[in-house]
Motif scaffolding. Structure first.
Motif, mmCIF file in Angstrom:
data_model
loop_
_atom_site.group_PDB
_atom_site.id
_atom_site.type_symbol
_atom_site.label_atom_id
_atom_site.label_comp_id
_atom_site.label_asym_id
_atom_site.label_seq_id
_atom_site.Cartn_x
_atom_site.Cartn_y
_atom_site.Cartn_z
ATOM 1 N N TYR A 14 60.811 36.300 72.542
ATOM 2 C CA TYR A 14 60.558 37.734 72.684
ATOM 3 C C TYR A 14 60.905 38.488 71.406
ATOM 4 O O TYR A 14 60.135 39.325 70.931
ATOM 5 C CB TYR A 14 61.370 38.292 73.858
ATOM 6 N N ARG B 202 58.273 40.427 69.077
ATOM 7 C CA ARG B 202 58.451 41.870 68.924
ATOM 8 C C ARG B 202 58.457 42.264 67.451
ATOM 9 O O ARG B 202 57.752 43.199 67.033
ATOM 10 C CB ARG B 202 59.760 42.309 69.576
ATOM 11 N N ARG C 33 55.509 44.338 65.310
ATOM 12 C CA ARG C 33 55.732 45.603 64.597
ATOM 13 C C ARG C 33 55.032 45.584 63.245
ATOM 14 O O ARG C 33 54.461 46.594 62.817
ATOM 15 C CB ARG C 33 57.229 45.846 64.406
#
Length: 298
Positions: free
Chosen positions: A198, A202, A206
């Motif tokens: 995760y 993530r 971005r």
């Protein structure tokens, strides 16, 4: 327009550290697969599968480093620096796939636990802790500000935690005969992998979706620029990350009539560097009400 590239550390040293870590993992992975089959341990086999992704993540990291080092040319004005971000995203996706498999297999073995050789599991897991600690130490010496290297490091670190869980499971099976401990350890490994996957996805997301760098608030950046005594407005402000450690900014700045565009551009570039650590900035500076002022590259 002010431009600055602060990206680039010691790629040669980084490759060397990663290569040594890769060699350690590949040798031990072969040993662990054999031990897992003999011991009939899903925890050991899951650790071996995790080590396979560790090795793959390092190979991917090395390939991404080589691509990122290629100079910019033609249509690729930033070169291939984002190769390392794609590498990190792939690493995160491998976590997701492995989590699904180990959760399935762990639950299945909780329901119908097989016979497990606890002593062999314990001994192999203890050796795995030592191997992964050595590999983690090698990768930690590389530039972990790179999301690419950080992805490989997280793989290794999670594998070390997984071996600790497997060692505990092996000791429980060996001393008490409770075979379900092996499946519980596999589920613990899956939980650790889910968290790391995760975080990697993530952070890579971005960059790929060109969000502002972590810790940089575009509103705060805009306020800091407009706080300059000669600046009347800041429009079309964009802040993004090209690759790890390479934030970039572009904006249209209008200044009061008679303001020195060159001086103001330099002062704003210095502000971005000192306060927000942004070295690659492109500032279009115009006088109010739009009388253009030509700005040379800084």
């Amino acid at each position: 327009m002010g431009h600055g590239h602060g990206h680039g550390h010691g790629p040669g040293a980084d490759r060397r550290h990663l290569s040594w870590a890769l060699a350690l993992l590949v040798v031990f992975m072969a040993v662990e697969v054999a031990a897992g089959v003999v011991a009939n341990s899903i925890a050991l086999i899951s650790d071996a599968g995790h080590m396979l992704t560790d090795a793959a993540s390092i190979v991917l990291a090395l390939a991404a480093m080589s691509m990122a080092a290629r100079p910019a040319r033609g249509a690729y004005t930033f070169g291939f620096k984002r190769a390392e971000i794609l590498s990190a995203a792939v690493n995160g996706l491998t976590f997701v796939i492995l989590v699904a498999y180990f959760v399935y297999e762990g639950v299945r073995r909780l329901i119908d636990p097989p016979e497990v050789e606890g002593a062999l599991v314990l001994g192999t897991a203890l050796a795995g802790i030592a191997v992964n600690a050595g590999a983690a130490w090698l990768i930690a010496r590389a530039d972990r500000s790179s999301l690419n290297v950080e992805g490989a490091f997280q793989h290794i670190l999670n594998d070390m935690y997984a071996f600790i869980a497997t060692a505990v499971a092996g000791a429980v099976v060996w001393l008490t005969g409770w075979g379900r401990a092996d499946a519980v350890a596999a589920l613990v490994v899956a939980a650790l992998m889910a968290r790391s996957g995760y975080l990697l996805l993530r952070d890579a997301g971005r960059v790929l979706f060109e969000a502002a760098p972590a810790g940089v608030d575009p509103v705060e950046v805009g306020s800091a620029l407009t706080a300059h005594a000669d600046v009347t407005a800041v429009e079309d402000l964009h802040v993004w990350t090209v690759t790890s450690g390479f934030p970039a900014l572009s904006a249209h700045v209008t200044v009061r009539p008679g303001g020195d565009c060159h001086r103001i551009r330099r002062e704003l570039a210095d502000l971005l560097h000192e306060r927000f650590h942004i070295d690659h900035s492109t500032l279009q500076v115009d006088h109010v009400p739009g009388r253009s002022c030509r700005i040379a590259a800084g």
